[in-house]
Design a protein around this motif. Structure first.
Motif, mmCIF file in Angstrom:
data_model
loop_
_atom_site.group_PDB
_atom_site.id
_atom_site.type_symbol
_atom_site.label_atom_id
_atom_site.label_comp_id
_atom_site.label_asym_id
_atom_site.label_seq_id
_atom_site.Cartn_x
_atom_site.Cartn_y
_atom_site.Cartn_z
ATOM 1 N N PHE A 52 0.834 -1.191 0.000
ATOM 2 C CA PHE A 52 0.000 0.000 0.000
ATOM 3 C C PHE A 52 0.875 1.249 0.000
ATOM 4 O O PHE A 52 2.016 1.228 0.461
ATOM 5 C CB PHE A 52 -0.924 0.009 1.224
ATOM 6 N N PRO A 53 0.324 2.355 -0.507
ATOM 7 C CA PRO A 53 1.120 3.583 -0.608
ATOM 8 C C PRO A 53 1.461 4.241 0.724
ATOM 9 O O PRO A 53 2.472 4.918 0.835
ATOM 10 C CB PRO A 53 0.242 4.510 -1.468
ATOM 11 N N SER A 54 0.621 4.086 1.753
ATOM 12 C CA SER A 54 0.879 4.771 3.021
ATOM 13 C C SER A 54 1.166 3.779 4.141
ATOM 14 O O SER A 54 0.668 2.656 4.137
ATOM 15 C CB SER A 54 -0.321 5.646 3.414
ATOM 16 N N VAL A 55 1.965 4.222 5.115
ATOM 17 C CA VAL A 55 2.300 3.380 6.265
ATOM 18 C C VAL A 55 1.050 3.094 7.094
ATOM 19 O O VAL A 55 0.877 1.988 7.612
ATOM 20 C CB VAL A 55 3.389 4.058 7.127
ATOM 21 N N ASN A 56 0.162 4.089 7.234
ATOM 22 C CA ASN A 56 -1.083 3.881 7.976
ATOM 23 C C ASN A 56 -1.898 2.735 7.376
ATOM 24 O O ASN A 56 -2.467 1.907 8.092
ATOM 25 C CB ASN A 56 -1.924 5.160 7.968
ATOM 26 N N ALA A 57 -1.974 2.695 6.032
ATOM 27 C CA ALA A 57 -2.747 1.649 5.361
ATOM 28 C C ALA A 57 -2.122 0.275 5.577
ATOM 29 O O ALA A 57 -2.830 -0.712 5.811
ATOM 30 C CB ALA A 57 -2.846 1.962 3.871
ATOM 31 N N PHE A 108 -14.013 -6.718 6.840
ATOM 32 C CA PHE A 108 -13.938 -6.531 5.387
ATOM 33 C C PHE A 108 -14.289 -5.105 4.963
ATOM 34 O O PHE A 108 -14.280 -4.800 3.770
ATOM 35 C CB PHE A 108 -14.865 -7.528 4.683
ATOM 36 N N ILE A 109 -14.615 -4.249 5.927
ATOM 37 C CA ILE A 109 -14.908 -2.847 5.604
ATOM 38 C C ILE A 109 -13.609 -2.057 5.678
ATOM 39 O O ILE A 109 -13.011 -1.951 6.748
ATOM 40 C CB ILE A 109 -15.936 -2.245 6.587
ATOM 41 N N PRO A 110 -13.130 -1.504 4.567
ATOM 42 C CA PRO A 110 -11.872 -0.756 4.609
ATOM 43 C C PRO A 110 -12.042 0.596 5.279
ATOM 44 O O PRO A 110 -13.080 1.245 5.122
ATOM 45 C CB PRO A 110 -11.526 -0.584 3.120
ATOM 46 N N PRO A 111 -11.067 1.029 6.054
ATOM 47 C CA PRO A 111 -11.145 2.351 6.682
ATOM 48 C C PRO A 111 -10.896 3.439 5.639
ATOM 49 O O PRO A 111 -10.098 3.268 4.721
ATOM 50 C CB PRO A 111 -10.027 2.317 7.721
ATOM 51 N N GLU A 112 -11.594 4.532 5.775
ATOM 52 C CA GLU A 112 -11.418 5.636 4.836
ATOM 53 C C GLU A 112 -10.749 6.827 5.490
ATOM 54 O O GLU A 112 -10.206 7.695 4.820
ATOM 55 C CB GLU A 112 -12.779 6.065 4.273
ATOM 56 N N GLN A 113 -10.767 6.880 6.820
ATOM 57 C CA GLN A 113 -10.264 8.038 7.524
ATOM 58 C C GLN A 113 -8.749 7.992 7.645
ATOM 59 O O GLN A 113 -8.196 7.054 8.207
ATOM 60 C CB GLN A 113 -10.875 8.124 8.920
ATOM 61 N N HIS A 145 -9.490 -2.868 -3.897
ATOM 62 C CA HIS A 145 -8.098 -3.309 -3.733
ATOM 63 C C HIS A 145 -7.865 -3.830 -2.320
ATOM 64 O O HIS A 145 -7.212 -4.876 -2.124
ATOM 65 C CB HIS A 145 -7.159 -2.130 -4.022
ATOM 66 N N PHE A 146 -8.400 -3.120 -1.335
ATOM 67 C CA PHE A 146 -8.237 -3.543 0.056
ATOM 68 C C PHE A 146 -8.839 -4.931 0.271
ATOM 69 O O PHE A 146 -8.207 -5.804 0.870
ATOM 70 C CB PHE A 146 -8.902 -2.542 0.994
ATOM 71 N N ARG A 147 -10.058 -5.140 -0.228
ATOM 72 C CA ARG A 147 -10.731 -6.434 -0.013
ATOM 73 C C ARG A 147 -10.003 -7.570 -0.731
ATOM 74 O O ARG A 147 -9.942 -8.700 -0.226
ATOM 75 C CB ARG A 147 -12.187 -6.348 -0.471
ATOM 76 N N ARG A 148 -9.445 -7.279 -1.919
ATOM 77 C CA ARG A 148 -8.697 -8.316 -2.642
ATOM 78 C C ARG A 148 -7.454 -8.739 -1.868
ATOM 79 O O ARG A 148 -7.200 -9.929 -1.666
ATOM 80 C CB ARG A 148 -8.300 -7.811 -4.037
#
Length: 472
Positions: free
Chosen positions: A352-357, A423-428, A437-440
């Protein structure tokens, strides 16, 4: 085969071992991210998950106190060794995914002494993770008593002291009338039920509660376990709830949601407090304490799941060379393989592009795998009550059979909600590359973690058939 170490530890050491493994200041940014609703979700999660896990673990561990292996022994008595193997595999493999998260927190903390921007550098994080984890593995190889003493010292100095300190700083912040970054009015204390993002916080909070049953593998290492083990569980629950709720609020008070980083959010909060109170000289001391706490919290996680996996190894689920114990009674080869797999998993920091993700992906994946294990634990607990109705239970869940089954239902309810929410990706404050992409990546991660268990199960069937064929 030689059993795991029989060294005895005190009740206090067990409480510190439990709280040190579960109650981590590292988890505070993940829960603080969800503002005032975190109070509701902590209480809600304690009722439907933490307390049921503690009660069931206390009853089952005191009932089967003569058996090693913790959850492996409980599920084996309920459904046999095959289901028990998958259960202990879930407990073990989830920790491999979890290690990078706490190690990245350690790396982010160290970065504050060098260059805070390093906390967002993936290659720096990977380097620190590997150095620290391999070092801790060698400490774990030195034996349970040494590890328990080290973990206990770290829990007091590096977890309880900093956690109490940040709560004290937040209290002073409120008394002085400083602005608070969250709204604590009654309407904001309850989540927006229709907003899926409100429920994402449940994953972060459930993550901060995982591991209560780990202490059960040490039940034979506690003096008078029927009396002292449940006592240790009770005090651990109280300590965990108090520190996690007020510690999370302390961060949420001084950091707006968009400024909370999962890797170095704790350091940012302390930095704000120190600047306001002119205490910047304390930062190096604090960094040292936080590093001790993080390192100590990992000791139980390195040893306990491997200890349970050893029980499965004795039933031919792993090659015999993996079962070898060193002179301290530790399954050294399992710990070494564990360290090698963590080394490979570090490549996940490039997904993923960010460390948080990245941090969230590992946290979410670890939680999902662990919750699957809890589902099997609660089902096994239900089965054991009916299968062994006359078995003496030195510690029994209050309320008789009704209370027992109600606790199991609550636990299964909490697990089901968490599995769905995972399975719900965080958006904040996180760039996860889009929900699809997150779910895959998340689904692929679960499959990859479960696949080796099925292959080892097939291997056991082939080995067993070959052995029977040779006998005839």
């Amino acid at each position: 085969m030689k059993n795991w170490s029989s060294e005895k530890i005190s009740v206090l050491a067990l409480v510190l071992l439990i709280t040190g493994a579960i109650d981590s200041i590292r988890n505070l940014p993940g829960t603080a991210l969800f503002g005032s609703t975190l109070i509701f979700f902590f209480i809600f999660s304690a009722i439907i998950f933490l307390i049921p896990v503690a009660l069931v673990s206390a009853e089952l561990s005191s009932t089967w106190s003569e058996e090693e292996g913790g959850i492996y022994s409980w599920v084996k008595n309920a459904f046999g060794e095959n289901v028990a193997f998958f259960t202990i595999w879930l407990q073990w493999i989830n920790t491999l995914v979890w290690y990078p998260t706490i190690l990245s927190f350690i790396a982010g903390t160290v970065a504050y002494l060098i260059n805070p921007d390093l906390a967002q550098n993936k290659y720096y994080l990977i380097s620190v993770i590997l150095v620290v984890f391999w070092s801790l593995t060698f400490i774990g190889l030195s034996g349970l008593r040494t590890s328990a003493r080290f973990a206990g010292f770290c829990a007091i100095v590096g977890m309880i002291v900093p956690m109490g300190f940040i709560i004290l700083l937040a209290l002073i912040w409120l008394i002085k009338g400083n602005p608070v970054a969250i709204d604590l009015s009654l309407p904001n204390l309850l989540p927006q039920w229709k907003d899926s993002q409100s429920w994402v916080s449940l994953t972060a909070i459930m993550t901060s509660f995982l591991g209560m049953e780990l202490a059960a593998v040490h039940v034979r290492n506690v003096r008078d376990p029927q009396k002292n083990f449940p006592k240790a569980m009770f005090f651990s629950v109280l300590l965990i709830l108090f520190t996690m709720i007020f510690g999370s609020l302390a961060i949420a008070f001084v950091l707006p949601k968009e400024q909370i980083s999962l890797v170095d959010g704790v350091m940012r909060a302390f930095d704000n407090f120190f600047q306001a109170y002119h205490l910047n000289w304390l930062m190096p001391i604090l960094v040292f304490l936080l590093l001790l706490g993080s390192v100590g919290s990992m000791i139980n996680w390195i040893i306990s799941p491997a200890k349970g996996l050893l029980m499965a190894a004795k039933h031919d689920f792993l090659p015999q060379f993996m079962c070898k114990l060193n002179k301290h009674g530790i399954a050294s080869r399992i710990l070494i393989v564990q360290a090698l797999l963590v080394t490979v998993l570090c490549s996940g920091f490039l997904l993923f592009p960010s460390v948080n993700a990245i941090y969230w992906l590992f946290t979410d994946l670890s939680t999902e795998l662990y919750i699957m294990m809890y589902v099997l634990m609660f089902i096994a607990a239900w089965r054991l009550k009916g299968k062994f109705p006359l078995l003496k239970r030195p510690f029994a869940i209050p309320g008789g059979k009704i209370g027992y089954y109600l606790v199991c239902i609550l636990g299964l309810f909490g697990c089901t909600i968490t599995l769905i929410v995972g399975f719900i990706p965080p958006e904040q404050s996180m760039d996860v590359g889009g929900a699809a992409h997150f779910r895959r990546v998340f689904s692929l991660g679960i499959i990859m973690m479960l696949l080796p268990a099925f292959l080892l199960y097939l291997r056991k069937i082939i080995v067993t058939r070959g052995r029977l064929k040779n006998e005839y």
